[in-house]
Design a protein around this motif. Structure first.
Motif, mmCIF file in Angstrom:
data_model
loop_
_atom_site.group_PDB
_atom_site.id
_atom_site.type_symbol
_atom_site.label_atom_id
_atom_site.label_comp_id
_atom_site.label_asym_id
_atom_site.label_seq_id
_atom_site.Cartn_x
_atom_site.Cartn_y
_atom_site.Cartn_z
ATOM 1 N N MET A 145 44.154 30.912 45.604
ATOM 2 C CA MET A 145 44.780 30.407 43.471
ATOM 3 C C MET A 145 43.135 29.484 43.103
ATOM 4 S SD MET A 145 46.844 28.236 41.626
ATOM 5 C CE MET A 145 47.177 27.017 43.086
ATOM 6 N N ILE A 146 42.996 28.847 44.000
ATOM 7 C CA ILE A 146 41.868 27.449 44.300
ATOM 8 C C ILE A 146 39.987 28.246 44.070
ATOM 9 C CG2 ILE A 146 40.984 25.480 45.373
ATOM 10 C CD1 ILE A 146 43.575 24.541 46.270
ATOM 11 N N ALA A 147 39.996 28.984 44.787
ATOM 12 C CA ALA A 147 39.220 29.941 44.873
ATOM 13 C C ALA A 147 38.671 30.021 43.454
ATOM 14 C CB ALA A 147 39.343 30.758 46.503
ATOM 15 N N HIS A 148 39.363 31.199 42.987
ATOM 16 C CA HIS A 148 39.582 31.485 41.726
ATOM 17 C C HIS A 148 39.128 30.390 41.143
ATOM 18 C CE1 HIS A 148 39.635 36.053 42.546
ATOM 19 N NE2 HIS A 148 41.221 36.153 43.067
ATOM 20 N N ILE A 149 39.223 29.880 41.116
ATOM 21 C CA ILE A 149 39.325 28.779 39.532
ATOM 22 C C ILE A 149 38.815 28.146 39.481
ATOM 23 C CG2 ILE A 149 40.205 26.167 39.145
ATOM 24 C CD1 ILE A 149 42.646 26.868 39.563
ATOM 25 N N VAL A 150 37.840 27.667 40.598
ATOM 26 C CA VAL A 150 36.488 27.347 40.898
ATOM 27 C C VAL A 150 35.344 28.630 40.516
ATOM 28 C CG1 VAL A 150 34.444 25.979 43.288
ATOM 29 C CG2 VAL A 150 37.010 25.915 42.878
ATOM 30 N N GLN A 151 35.388 29.718 41.124
ATOM 31 C CA GLN A 151 34.732 31.105 40.901
ATOM 32 C C GLN A 151 34.777 31.616 39.855
ATOM 33 O OE1 GLN A 151 36.235 33.660 43.886
ATOM 34 N NE2 GLN A 151 34.328 33.461 44.936
ATOM 35 N N CYS A 172 38.565 36.371 33.913
ATOM 36 C CA CYS A 172 39.004 36.628 35.661
ATOM 37 C C CYS A 172 39.952 35.233 35.984
ATOM 38 C CB CYS A 172 37.554 36.012 36.948
ATOM 39 S SG CYS A 172 37.409 37.494 36.731
ATOM 40 N N SER A 173 39.986 34.760 35.362
ATOM 41 C CA SER A 173 41.467 33.926 34.648
ATOM 42 C C SER A 173 43.150 34.095 35.419
ATOM 43 C CB SER A 173 41.452 32.459 33.553
ATOM 44 O OG SER A 173 42.210 33.693 33.375
ATOM 45 N N PHE A 225 49.316 40.954 36.452
ATOM 46 C CA PHE A 225 48.365 39.613 36.451
ATOM 47 C C PHE A 225 46.700 40.185 37.126
ATOM 48 C CE2 PHE A 225 51.522 36.353 35.200
ATOM 49 C CZ PHE A 225 51.281 36.300 34.368
ATOM 50 N N PHE A 226 47.375 40.779 38.083
ATOM 51 C CA PHE A 226 46.253 41.318 39.003
ATOM 52 C C PHE A 226 45.808 42.614 38.395
ATOM 53 C CE2 PHE A 226 48.146 39.397 42.960
ATOM 54 C CZ PHE A 226 48.313 37.777 42.814
ATOM 55 N N THR A 227 46.644 43.450 37.657
ATOM 56 C CA THR A 227 46.576 44.939 36.938
ATOM 57 C C THR A 227 45.840 44.536 36.288
ATOM 58 O OG1 THR A 227 48.377 45.211 36.269
ATOM 59 C CG2 THR A 227 48.540 46.475 38.269
ATOM 60 N N ALA A 228 46.227 43.924 35.624
ATOM 61 C CA ALA A 228 45.686 43.178 33.955
ATOM 62 C C ALA A 228 43.491 43.244 34.267
ATOM 63 C CB ALA A 228 45.931 42.202 33.477
ATOM 64 N N GLY A 229 43.677 42.541 35.004
ATOM 65 C CA GLY A 229 41.975 41.887 35.689
ATOM 66 C C GLY A 229 41.266 43.033 36.567
ATOM 67 N N ILE A 230 41.968 44.006 36.584
ATOM 68 C CA ILE A 230 41.192 45.105 37.212
ATOM 69 C C ILE A 230 41.151 46.228 36.329
ATOM 70 C CG2 ILE A 230 41.915 47.579 38.476
ATOM 71 C CD1 ILE A 230 43.771 46.161 40.578
ATOM 72 N N TYR A 231 41.710 46.222 34.756
ATOM 73 C CA TYR A 231 41.732 46.823 33.289
ATOM 74 C C TYR A 231 40.379 46.485 32.586
ATOM 75 C CZ TYR A 231 45.998 48.063 34.596
ATOM 76 O OH TYR A 231 48.356 48.588 34.832
ATOM 77 N N ILE A 232 40.235 45.014 32.530
ATOM 78 C CA ILE A 232 39.023 44.666 31.910
ATOM 79 C C ILE A 232 38.001 45.190 32.913
ATOM 80 C CG2 ILE A 232 39.080 42.162 32.059
ATOM 81 C CD1 ILE A 232 41.388 41.327 31.914
ATOM 82 N N LEU A 233 38.584 44.814 34.086
ATOM 83 C CA LEU A 233 36.885 45.248 34.811
ATOM 84 C C LEU A 233 36.550 46.752 34.780
ATOM 85 C CD1 LEU A 233 34.747 44.622 37.335
ATOM 86 C CD2 LEU A 233 36.637 45.496 38.898
#
Length: 298
Positions: free
Chosen positions: A43-49, A58-59, A101-109
């Motif tokens: 989570m911390i890494a994703h926020i920084v990225q 990517c949030s 939320f993970f699948t939502a990110g994949i849909y957006i990708l």
């Protein structure tokens, strides 16, 4: 879900006291702590990225990690007192929601891929992927939540029957599994169209190969987890899978940390090109290099 226990009756409890727990076992403290650390770091890494690369969509990965962190914190709490119904319900609710939320990110990708390479690469408009499949995930969650509420209320009644609620939860997970399967079909159709357009080589080398590999791995992990949860709940709250923690650790916890952490390593902000031309530039350079290698010397 074998019954309701008033947590006030077990204040400070540290171990099994002979009363059956809602889990059918005592959650392992070390495992709960380990997954809290893993999802917290991701989570911390994703926020920084996402702040660094400003890829704000990517949030969803960070939000999913937060939900997983809360769920595993509930299991860690249960390791201290396995009779705490609040901790039990926290981990059920959040660990069911998190993968959405993970699948939502994949849909957006996939939608970004289509935006980059052109509308002719898909039979659906990019925005429709998010609307259609996220709506399906929300419907799935509503069904699962309704089933969980029914099962919980029935389990509180000594003469209640939680089976209808459990079957409703299974229906929600199956619905989610079907929607993911349809998305996989759409993804395959995208790559077939890319191949017909002669652009497939852009996905077989360089940044897009890594990013697409991450997407495939993440979908596979989510798929495995969904199949496991379907079989688990189909067996009921006293079934073999749900009462053996090792299956939950391997087929839910491990699958979900891989599904989200892979995007820490292969982050879209680093690997996703802004335009199709930039994605294909490496392909052209490679082709030119091949020509130079076979060109006879003067």
């Amino acid at each position: 879900m074998t019954g309701h226990y008033d947590p006030n009756l077990y204040i400070g409890c540290k171990a099994y006291n002979g009363v059956e727990t809602s889990y059918g076992y005592i959650p392992t403290k070390a495992v709960g702590f380990a997954f809290c650390v893993l999802f917290g770091l991701s989570m911390i890494a994703h926020i920084v990225q996402l702040c660094w690369k400003r890829v704000w969509w990517c949030s969803v990965f960070a939000i999913g990690c937060a939900a997983e962190l809360l769920g595993w914190a509930g299991r860690l709490w249960s390791a201290e007192c396995p009779y705490n119904s609040t901790a039990f319900m926290i981990q059920i609710a959040t660990l069911i929601i998190a993968p959405v939320f993970f699948t939502a990110g994949i849909y957006i990708l996939l939608a970004r891929y289509i935006q980059i390479f052109g509308k002719e690469t898909s039979f659906l408009a990019p925005k429709l992927y998010l609307w259609i499949f996220c709506t399906c995930d929300i419907i799935s969650l509503v069904i699962q939540a309704a089933g969980g509420g029914i099962a919980s209320s029935e389990s509180d009644d000594p003469h209640g029957n939680p089976d209808p609620g459990t079957h409703t939860m299974v229906a929600g997970i199956v619905f989610q599994l079907v929607s993911i399967s349809v998305f996989v079909y759409c993804t395959i159709d995208f790559f077939l169209r890319i191949k017909r357009l002669g652009q497939l080589k852009a996905f077989t080398q360089g940044p897009l190969l890594l990013l697409t590999g991450a997407m495939v791995l993440s979908v596979l992990c989510i798929y495995v987890r969904s199949i496991y949860r379907t079989i688990e709940l189909a067996q009921g709250w006293t079934g073999y899978l749900i009462t053996h923690e090792s299956y939950f650790i391997g087929l839910d916890g491990v699958m979900m940390i891989i599904a989200v952490a892979v995007f820490n390593v292969c982050h879209p902000g680093w690997l996703l090109p802004a335009r199709a031309e930039s994605a294909l530039s490496q392909d052209r350079k490679s082709s030119n290099s091949d020509v130079e290698m076979v060109r006879p010397a003067a």
